[in-house]
Design a protein around this motif. Structure first.
Motif, PDB file in Angstrom:
ATOM      1  N   SER A 197      52.462  28.223  59.345  1.00  0.00           N
ATOM      2  CA  SER A 197      53.432  27.121  59.456  1.00  0.00           C
ATOM      3  C   SER A 197      53.612  26.658  60.899  1.00  0.00           C
ATOM      4  O   SER A 197      54.573  25.969  61.215  1.00  0.00           O
ATOM      5  N   ILE A 198      52.658  27.015  61.774  1.00  0.00           N
ATOM      6  CA  ILE A 198      52.694  26.516  63.151  1.00  0.00           C
ATOM      7  C   ILE A 198      52.031  25.149  63.179  1.00  0.00           C
ATOM      8  O   ILE A 198      50.888  24.996  62.747  1.00  0.00           O
ATOM      9  N   ASN A 199      52.760  24.173  63.681  1.00  0.00           N
ATOM     10  CA  ASN A 199      52.249  22.804  63.749  1.00  0.00           C
ATOM     11  C   ASN A 199      52.368  22.255  65.160  1.00  0.00           C
ATOM     12  O   ASN A 199      53.253  22.648  65.923  1.00  0.00           O
ATOM     13  N   ILE A 200      51.497  21.319  65.471  1.00  0.00           N
ATOM     14  CA  ILE A 200      51.570  20.613  66.746  1.00  0.00           C
ATOM     15  C   ILE A 200      52.634  19.535  66.600  1.00  0.00           C
ATOM     16  O   ILE A 200      52.536  18.676  65.728  1.00  0.00           O
ATOM     17  N   VAL A 201      53.657  19.612  67.433  1.00  0.00           N
ATOM     18  CA  VAL A 201      54.743  18.634  67.400  1.00  0.00           C
ATOM     19  C   VAL A 201      54.295  17.346  68.067  1.00  0.00           C
ATOM     20  O   VAL A 201      54.599  16.261  67.602  1.00  0.00           O
ATOM     21  N   ASP A 215      56.727  26.754  65.202  1.00  0.00           N
ATOM     22  CA  ASP A 215      56.559  27.501  63.950  1.00  0.00           C
ATOM     23  C   ASP A 215      57.862  27.403  63.168  1.00  0.00           C
ATOM     24  O   ASP A 215      58.915  27.810  63.650  1.00  0.00           O
ATOM     25  N   SER A 216      57.781  26.874  61.963  1.00  0.00           N
ATOM     26  CA  SER A 216      58.970  26.752  61.115  1.00  0.00           C
ATOM     27  C   SER A 216      59.242  28.048  60.351  1.00  0.00           C
ATOM     28  O   SER A 216      60.281  28.179  59.715  1.00  0.00           O
ATOM     29  N   PHE A 217      58.320  29.001  60.410  1.00  0.00           N
ATOM     30  CA  PHE A 217      58.416  30.288  59.710  1.00  0.00           C
ATOM     31  C   PHE A 217      58.531  30.118  58.197  1.00  0.00           C
ATOM     32  O   PHE A 217      59.035  30.990  57.516  1.00  0.00           O
ATOM     33  N   GLU A 218      58.058  28.988  57.684  1.00  0.00           N
ATOM     34  CA  GLU A 218      58.081  28.762  56.243  1.00  0.00           C
ATOM     35  C   GLU A 218      56.957  29.512  55.544  1.00  0.00           C
ATOM     36  O   GLU A 218      57.035  29.798  54.358  1.00  0.00           O
ATOM     37  N   MET A 239      53.953  37.579  68.760  1.00  0.00           N
ATOM     38  CA  MET A 239      55.175  37.772  69.540  1.00  0.00           C
ATOM     39  C   MET A 239      56.403  37.249  68.805  1.00  0.00           C
ATOM     40  O   MET A 239      57.498  37.254  69.353  1.00  0.00           O
ATOM     41  N   ASN A 240      56.216  36.773  67.582  1.00  0.00           N
ATOM     42  CA  ASN A 240      57.308  36.246  66.762  1.00  0.00           C
ATOM     43  C   ASN A 240      58.103  35.173  67.512  1.00  0.00           C
ATOM     44  O   ASN A 240      59.328  35.184  67.560  1.00  0.00           O
ATOM     45  N   CYS A 241      57.368  34.241  68.096  1.00  0.00           N
ATOM     46  CA  CYS A 241      57.956  33.178  68.905  1.00  0.00           C
ATOM     47  C   CYS A 241      57.745  31.842  68.198  1.00  0.00           C
ATOM     48  O   CYS A 241      56.636  31.522  67.781  1.00  0.00           O
ATOM     49  N   SER A 242      58.794  31.061  68.095  1.00  0.00           N
ATOM     50  CA  SER A 242      58.706  29.809  67.338  1.00  0.00           C
ATOM     51  C   SER A 242      58.238  28.611  68.160  1.00  0.00           C
ATOM     52  O   SER A 242      57.882  27.581  67.601  1.00  0.00           O
ATOM     53  N   ILE A 243      58.223  28.732  69.484  1.00  0.00           N
ATOM     54  CA  ILE A 243      57.842  27.589  70.314  1.00  0.00           C
ATOM     55  C   ILE A 243      56.728  27.991  71.270  1.00  0.00           C
ATOM     56  O   ILE A 243      56.821  28.997  71.975  1.00  0.00           O
ATOM     57  N   GLY A 244      55.678  27.184  71.273  1.00  0.00           N
ATOM     58  CA  GLY A 244      54.561  27.399  72.182  1.00  0.00           C
ATOM     59  C   GLY A 244      54.237  26.112  72.911  1.00  0.00           C
ATOM     60  O   GLY A 244      54.369  25.018  72.357  1.00  0.00           O
ATOM     61  N   ILE A 245      53.828  26.265  74.154  1.00  0.00           N
ATOM     62  CA  ILE A 245      53.416  25.120  74.961  1.00  0.00           C
ATOM     63  C   ILE A 245      52.017  25.413  75.486  1.00  0.00           C
ATOM     64  O   ILE A 245      51.772  26.487  76.034  1.00  0.00           O
ATOM     65  N   LEU A 246      51.127  24.455  75.298  1.00  0.00           N
ATOM     66  CA  LEU A 246      49.793  24.539  75.866  1.00  0.00           C
ATOM     67  C   LEU A 246      49.684  23.488  76.954  1.00  0.00           C
ATOM     68  O   LEU A 246      49.937  22.310  76.699  1.00  0.00           O
TER      69      LEU A 246
END
Length: 155
Positions: A73-77, A64-67, A46-53
């Protein structure tokens, strides 16, 4: 490979996905890992940079920093406890279906975060995790179910 669909989305005025939310009723460690992968896949597709579980009483924020390509490049904050006292009562139309009750409670809670008074009620760790950029997206975006929730037919 089947593309996963999140449970709740926050959409901007132009239809862009700002935040996607995956909701799991229980916080079982093996299922939590699968839910993280499912959320990462949805964020990528979905090209979304923020996810919440939200898994049981745990809220986890992913970014996701899209690097890198393909979600690498998706990391758990971070993660924080979501006290059940913060959740509104379940919607009676989902009574008997615990998963839908919980999902609708989470959506109502996210919608309520648009109000500054509700932000002040958050425990410090949850307030810090969600921070101002996330809260701003919630306030400006439209919070809605990512798909239909089928209710029981009226008697």
């Amino acid at each position: 490979m089947k593309t996963s669909q999140p449970d709740i989305v926050v959409i901007g005025p132009d239809g862009e996905y700002w935040i996607i939310v995956e909701v799991k009723l229980n916080d079982v460690p093996s299922r939590k890992l699968a839910a993280i992968e499912q959320l990462k896949q949805a964020m990528t597709s979905m090209n979304c940079s923020i996810g919440i579980l939200v898994s049981g009483d745990c809220l986890m924020l992913l970014r996701d920093s899209f690097e890198k390509f393909n979600g690498e490049s998706i990391n758990i904050v971070g993660e924080a406890k979501l006290p059940s006292a913060l959740l509104p009562p379940p919607d009676h139309q989902w009574q008997g279906n615990h998963w839908l009750e919980f999902e609708s409670q989470i959506q109502a809670w996210i919608e309520a975060l648009k109000l500054p008074a509700n932000i002040k009620k958050l425990p410090d760790d949850l307030k810090e995790l969600l921070s101002e950029p996330i809260i701003s997206l919630l306030r400006l975006g439209e919070v809605r179910s990512a798909g239909p929730r089928w209710s029981k037919a009226a008697p």
